[in-house]
Design a protein around this motif. Sequence first.
Motif, mmCIF file in Angstrom:
data_model
loop_
_atom_site.group_PDB
_atom_site.id
_atom_site.type_symbol
_atom_site.label_atom_id
_atom_site.label_comp_id
_atom_site.label_asym_id
_atom_site.label_seq_id
_atom_site.Cartn_x
_atom_site.Cartn_y
_atom_site.Cartn_z
ATOM 1 N N ARG A 232 6.360 -9.455 -2.832
ATOM 2 C CA ARG A 232 5.528 -10.638 -2.630
ATOM 3 C C ARG A 232 5.579 -10.977 -1.153
ATOM 4 O O ARG A 232 6.540 -10.647 -0.475
ATOM 5 C CB ARG A 232 6.049 -11.819 -3.457
ATOM 6 C CG ARG A 232 5.809 -11.688 -4.953
ATOM 7 C CD ARG A 232 6.657 -12.664 -5.750
ATOM 8 N NE ARG A 232 8.067 -12.308 -5.685
ATOM 9 C CZ ARG A 232 9.050 -13.175 -5.430
ATOM 10 N NH1 ARG A 232 8.783 -14.452 -5.208
ATOM 11 N NH2 ARG A 232 10.308 -12.763 -5.387
ATOM 12 N N ILE A 233 4.533 -11.643 -0.676
ATOM 13 C CA ILE A 233 4.489 -11.989 0.740
ATOM 14 C C ILE A 233 4.068 -13.443 0.906
ATOM 15 O O ILE A 233 3.173 -13.922 0.209
ATOM 16 C CB ILE A 233 3.536 -11.034 1.512
ATOM 17 C CG1 ILE A 233 3.574 -11.343 3.011
ATOM 18 C CG2 ILE A 233 2.124 -11.078 0.959
ATOM 19 C CD1 ILE A 233 2.902 -10.286 3.861
ATOM 20 N N LEU A 234 4.741 -14.124 1.794
ATOM 21 C CA LEU A 234 4.458 -15.529 2.082
ATOM 22 C C LEU A 234 3.698 -15.609 3.395
ATOM 23 O O LEU A 234 4.209 -15.210 4.449
ATOM 24 C CB LEU A 234 5.763 -16.322 2.176
ATOM 25 C CG LEU A 234 5.638 -17.839 2.327
ATOM 26 C CD1 LEU A 234 5.058 -18.465 1.058
ATOM 27 C CD2 LEU A 234 7.007 -18.456 2.630
ATOM 28 N N TYR A 240 1.614 -14.351 -2.127
ATOM 29 C CA TYR A 240 0.702 -13.378 -2.727
ATOM 30 C C TYR A 240 1.505 -12.205 -3.270
ATOM 31 O O TYR A 240 2.504 -11.797 -2.675
ATOM 32 C CB TYR A 240 -0.295 -12.850 -1.683
ATOM 33 C CG TYR A 240 -1.130 -13.910 -1.012
ATOM 34 C CD1 TYR A 240 -2.375 -14.285 -1.528
ATOM 35 C CD2 TYR A 240 -0.679 -14.535 0.147
ATOM 36 C CE1 TYR A 240 -3.143 -15.263 -0.909
ATOM 37 C CE2 TYR A 240 -1.444 -15.516 0.772
ATOM 38 C CZ TYR A 240 -2.671 -15.878 0.242
ATOM 39 O OH TYR A 240 -3.424 -16.844 0.854
ATOM 40 N N ASN A 241 1.035 -11.639 -4.397
ATOM 41 C CA ASN A 241 1.632 -10.407 -4.895
ATOM 42 C C ASN A 241 1.237 -9.261 -3.973
ATOM 43 O O ASN A 241 0.150 -9.273 -3.361
ATOM 44 C CB ASN A 241 1.164 -10.122 -6.316
ATOM 45 C CG ASN A 241 1.744 -11.101 -7.315
ATOM 46 O OD1 ASN A 241 2.865 -11.572 -7.156
ATOM 47 N ND2 ASN A 241 0.982 -11.419 -8.351
ATOM 48 N N ILE A 265 -1.714 -6.330 0.233
ATOM 49 C CA ILE A 265 -1.720 -7.677 -0.347
ATOM 50 C C ILE A 265 -2.864 -7.816 -1.340
ATOM 51 O O ILE A 265 -4.020 -7.489 -1.030
ATOM 52 C CB ILE A 265 -1.866 -8.745 0.755
ATOM 53 C CG1 ILE A 265 -0.916 -8.443 1.917
ATOM 54 C CG2 ILE A 265 -1.601 -10.132 0.199
ATOM 55 C CD1 ILE A 265 -1.183 -9.276 3.162
ATOM 56 N N PHE A 266 -2.550 -8.354 -2.508
ATOM 57 C CA PHE A 266 -3.568 -8.585 -3.530
ATOM 58 C C PHE A 266 -4.136 -10.001 -3.398
ATOM 59 O O PHE A 266 -3.420 -10.940 -3.062
ATOM 60 C CB PHE A 266 -2.974 -8.402 -4.936
ATOM 61 C CG PHE A 266 -2.273 -7.084 -5.123
ATOM 62 C CD1 PHE A 266 -2.846 -5.902 -4.676
ATOM 63 C CD2 PHE A 266 -1.031 -7.025 -5.729
ATOM 64 C CE1 PHE A 266 -2.196 -4.693 -4.837
ATOM 65 C CE2 PHE A 266 -0.378 -5.812 -5.901
ATOM 66 C CZ PHE A 266 -0.962 -4.640 -5.455
ATOM 67 N N ASP A 267 -5.442 -10.136 -3.691
ATOM 68 C CA ASP A 267 -6.105 -11.452 -3.713
ATOM 69 C C ASP A 267 -5.976 -12.184 -2.381
ATOM 70 O O ASP A 267 -5.748 -13.400 -2.322
ATOM 71 C CB ASP A 267 -5.544 -12.328 -4.845
ATOM 72 C CG ASP A 267 -5.706 -11.670 -6.206
ATOM 73 O OD1 ASP A 267 -6.771 -11.080 -6.439
ATOM 74 O OD2 ASP A 267 -4.752 -11.718 -7.006
ATOM 75 N N PHE A 268 -6.135 -11.440 -1.305
ATOM 76 C CA PHE A 268 -6.051 -12.015 0.035
ATOM 77 C C PHE A 268 -7.131 -11.366 0.891
ATOM 78 O O PHE A 268 -7.260 -10.141 0.920
ATOM 79 C CB PHE A 268 -4.667 -11.744 0.641
ATOM 80 C CG PHE A 268 -4.495 -12.238 2.055
ATOM 81 C CD1 PHE A 268 -4.245 -13.580 2.296
ATOM 82 C CD2 PHE A 268 -4.581 -11.358 3.135
ATOM 83 C CE1 PHE A 268 -4.070 -14.040 3.602
ATOM 84 C CE2 PHE A 268 -4.406 -11.806 4.435
ATOM 85 C CZ PHE A 268 -4.159 -13.153 4.669
ATOM 86 N N ALA A 308 2.197 -1.889 -9.430
ATOM 87 C CA ALA A 308 2.686 -3.206 -9.024
ATOM 88 C C ALA A 308 2.026 -4.315 -9.843
ATOM 89 O O ALA A 308 2.693 -5.267 -10.270
ATOM 90 C CB ALA A 308 2.425 -3.427 -7.532
ATOM 91 N N LEU A 309 0.729 -4.195 -10.080
ATOM 92 C CA LEU A 309 0.025 -5.204 -10.874
ATOM 93 C C LEU A 309 0.521 -5.189 -12.320
ATOM 94 O O LEU A 309 0.684 -6.258 -12.941
ATOM 95 C CB LEU A 309 -1.481 -4.949 -10.824
ATOM 96 C CG LEU A 309 -2.147 -5.239 -9.471
ATOM 97 C CD1 LEU A 309 -3.590 -4.714 -9.460
ATOM 98 C CD2 LEU A 309 -2.131 -6.733 -9.176
ATOM 99 N N ASN A 310 0.775 -4.010 -12.862
ATOM 100 C CA ASN A 310 1.316 -3.924 -14.226
ATOM 101 C C ASN A 310 2.708 -4.526 -14.304
ATOM 102 O O ASN A 310 3.073 -5.154 -15.306
ATOM 103 C CB ASN A 310 1.341 -2.464 -14.689
ATOM 104 C CG ASN A 310 -0.044 -1.917 -14.947
ATOM 105 O OD1 ASN A 310 -0.980 -2.668 -15.207
ATOM 106 N ND2 ASN A 310 -0.189 -0.603 -14.854
#
Length: 314
Positions: A232-234, A240-241, A265-268, A308-310
């Motif tokens: 995860r990243i801040l 974000y995952n 990064i996902f969703d970014f 990673a998403l799974n």
Amino acid sequence: MIIINSLDQLNLKKKTSVALGNFDGIHIGHREIFRAALDAAAEQDLDSLCFTFSNHPFNFILRREDSDPDAVKLICTEEEKIALIEEMGFDILVNVPFDEYIMTMKAHDFFMNIVKEKLNAGYVSVGFNYTYGARATGRPDTLRSECRDAGIGLSVHEAVIVDGEVVSSTLIREMIATGNMEMTARLLGRPYSFTGTVRHGKRLGSRMGIPTINIPAPGRQMLPPNGVYFSRILIDGTEYNSVSNIGLNPTVNDDIRKKTIETNIFDFDDDAYGKEVTVYFDRFSRGERKFRNKEELFAQIARDCTNALNYRKK
């Protein structure tokens, strides 16, 4: 929190409740020592104080520079250590260098000159394996006798056990070295992380529609094995995952001397270049390998992202 970086700066008028230790990494065992000092401070109207060292004593004793491959690597940076101690709620942090003066001081002199006089201790909290004084001759039993004679309260904390293992910085380093990030997080009481400033990289994930950032691998902090991690990243206060690779990127990188942390990064969909970010490592997925071409690499990055998403869905 007041931060004092030199013994010469100490001029404490009010009695203190002191947590004594090196506190390398601030793990769950250290937090027990902290809580006792903080509780005593509240109950006895004392200032809460954490006394620790800004460098690792072993590196000073063995005369090892930070760049020495045999130097003890940090579990968390000094900045993170200070922030974690402040989060616990201490009034004062005494964060001084372990130097020749402290190394050669006799145990009784350390107690009298530093604990009793400089820190103005009314209560002391330490771990079961706490040592002090030249050649570590001061032990909890020694400290118990000194505190009793000086009218200072004392708590000595037993080892914290997780899965039959004594929680220690040595054990945490073993877990990090083997890529066991889940156990590392349990021992620390938080996920293992790195903080750094985003720089431009190969942007391989970006070509696949997945924003990618790079931060330099820290030189002083301990690194897990090269490979891919669910992470995860801040960024700017938002988490974000992600999936992160620690290593040399041998498929596309000609300079195999410099390790990087590359995070997809996902969703970014923003630009993080130049920002300070923190990457949390949750689980080791696979080791680093060199692919025959970029197409094979892109296919593996896609699989890594799916894995990673799974993992997040479980």
